[in-house]
Scaffold this active site. Structure first.
Site, PDB file in Angstrom:
ATOM      1  N   GLY A  18       0.845  -1.201   0.000  1.00  0.00           N
ATOM      2  CA  GLY A  18       0.000   0.000   0.000  1.00  0.00           C
ATOM      3  C   GLY A  18       0.872   1.239   0.000  1.00  0.00           C
ATOM      4  CG  LEU A  19      -0.847   4.698  -1.771  1.00  0.00           C
ATOM      5  CD1 LEU A  19      -1.868   5.833  -1.818  1.00  0.00           C
ATOM      6  CD2 LEU A  19       0.080   4.743  -2.973  1.00  0.00           C
ATOM      7  CB  SER A  20       4.375   6.389   1.834  1.00  0.00           C
ATOM      8  OG  SER A  20       4.955   6.945   2.987  1.00  0.00           O
ATOM      9  N   GLY A  21       2.262   5.626   4.408  1.00  0.00           N
ATOM     10  CA  GLY A  21       1.293   6.172   5.358  1.00  0.00           C
ATOM     11  C   GLY A  21      -0.036   5.427   5.359  1.00  0.00           C
ATOM     12  CB  ALA A  22      -1.359   2.623   3.340  1.00  0.00           C
ATOM     13  N   GLY A  23      -0.641   2.421   6.486  1.00  0.00           N
ATOM     14  CA  GLY A  23      -0.851   1.692   7.744  1.00  0.00           C
ATOM     15  C   GLY A  23      -0.179   0.330   7.778  1.00  0.00           C
ATOM     16  CE  LYS A  24       3.673   0.040   3.087  1.00  0.00           C
ATOM     17  NZ  LYS A  24       3.152   1.426   2.979  1.00  0.00           N
ATOM     18  CB  SER A  92       5.637  -4.189  -2.804  1.00  0.00           C
ATOM     19  OG  SER A  92       4.631  -4.298  -1.824  1.00  0.00           O
TER      20      SER A  92
HETATM   21  P1  ADP Z   1       3.039   2.752   6.268  1.00  0.00           P
HETATM   22  O1  ADP Z   1       3.861   1.742   7.007  1.00  0.00           O
HETATM   23  O2  ADP Z   1       2.019   2.136   5.364  1.00  0.00           O
HETATM   24  O3  ADP Z   1       3.860   3.796   5.575  1.00  0.00           O
HETATM   25  P2  ADP Z   1       2.364   3.712   8.923  1.00  0.00           P
HETATM   26  O4  ADP Z   1       1.912   2.451   9.593  1.00  0.00           O
HETATM   27  O5  ADP Z   1       3.759   4.192   9.185  1.00  0.00           O
HETATM   28  O6  ADP Z   1       2.131   3.550   7.331  1.00  0.00           O
HETATM   29  O7  ADP Z   1       1.362   4.910   9.272  1.00  0.00           O
HETATM   30  C1  ADP Z   1      -0.041   4.772   9.260  1.00  0.00           C
HETATM   31  C2  ADP Z   1      -0.719   5.808  10.171  1.00  0.00           C
HETATM   32  O8  ADP Z   1      -2.134   5.669  10.046  1.00  0.00           O
HETATM   33  C3  ADP Z   1      -0.380   5.638  11.637  1.00  0.00           C
HETATM   34  O9  ADP Z   1      -0.220   6.907  12.220  1.00  0.00           O
HETATM   35  C4  ADP Z   1      -1.646   4.922  12.191  1.00  0.00           C
HETATM   36  O10 ADP Z   1      -1.876   5.203  13.562  1.00  0.00           O
HETATM   37  C5  ADP Z   1      -2.749   5.519  11.322  1.00  0.00           C
HETATM   38  N1  ADP Z   1      -3.954   4.674  11.192  1.00  0.00           N
HETATM   39  C6  ADP Z   1      -5.233   5.084  11.369  1.00  0.00           C
HETATM   40  N2  ADP Z   1      -6.110   4.070  11.207  1.00  0.00           N
HETATM   41  C7  ADP Z   1      -5.382   2.982  10.886  1.00  0.00           C
HETATM   42  C8  ADP Z   1      -5.720   1.620  10.608  1.00  0.00           C
HETATM   43  N3  ADP Z   1      -6.987   1.177  10.608  1.00  0.00           N
HETATM   44  N4  ADP Z   1      -4.702   0.771  10.327  1.00  0.00           N
HETATM   45  C9  ADP Z   1      -3.427   1.203  10.312  1.00  0.00           C
HETATM   46  N5  ADP Z   1      -3.036   2.464  10.570  1.00  0.00           N
HETATM   47  C10 ADP Z   1      -4.007   3.367  10.868  1.00  0.00           C
END
Ligand code: ADP
Length: 185
Positions: A18-24, A92
């Protein structure tokens, strides 16, 4: 087989895309904790860890990104072969490399998790300040802004993290993986 008996579960790769900041990373980190506390052999393989080591020679061009994901997939596969449940968190962006990793894994041992969060939400969160930089043209080839992202066509799991809480996502994730682990024992 002996490794599966020792750990009580087969090794597998749970691939978060998923995108950057998606929640991975958030989901993979919290899921790793849950599995660890259950006595499972689990390991979070995060993009940033490989970028500072095994992949430090790679940049962010499309060719380098493809190579980065290919290496990540190979590491994940080796770890899964040792019996670990590997939680791999990588943007990815391209379907080809994700599908290549799947093709190399035994059936059922690759679970693709599409962390499907609209780019607007990711940009609002801007966890690492990267979207601000990308908008200011300080980062060329930024996925979702100036570089493409190909969504998985048929992922095992999909999460809309702008609509589902972290807890709700984790419950669904846990249920799905639990079934897969039981099936492979
Ligand atoms: P990634 O690793 O995809 O770049 P991050 O996990 O670092 O993303 O950041 C995701 C942000 O979104 C976090 O601040 C997290 O608390 C927030 N968030 C809100 N709702 C959700 C959810 N349902 N699942 C995952 N993250 C979430």
């Amino acid at each position: 087989m002996e490794r599966t008996r020792r750990f009580g579960h087969p090794g597998m790769v749970v691939w978060f895309t998923g995108l950057s900041g998606a929640g991975k990373t958030t989901l993979a980190t919290q899921f790793e904790r849950i599995l660890f506390d259950q006595g499972r052999a689990a390991y979070l393989l995060d993009g940033d860890i490989l970028r500072t080591g095994l992949c430090q020679d790679l940049g962010f061009s499309i060719i380098d990104r493809r190579e980065n994901v290919r290496r990540a997939g190979e590491v994940a596969r080796v770890l899964a072969d040792t019996g670990f449940i590997v939680l791999a968190a990588f943007i990815s962006p391209f379907a080809l490399e994700r599908d290549q990793i799947r093709a190399k894994m035994p059936p059922g041992r690759f679970v693709e998790v599409y962390v499907n969060t609209p780019v607007e939400t990711c940009e609002q969160r801007d966890v690492k300040g990267l979207y601000r930089k990308a908008r200011a043209n300080l980062i060329p080839d930024f996925t979702g802004i100036s570089s493409p992202y190909e969504p998985p066509v048929d992922p095992e799991l999909k999460f809309r993290t702008d609509q589902e809480s972290i807890e709700q996502c984790l419950i669904r994730l846990q249920e799905f993986i639990e079934n897969r682990l039981r099936a492979g024992r």
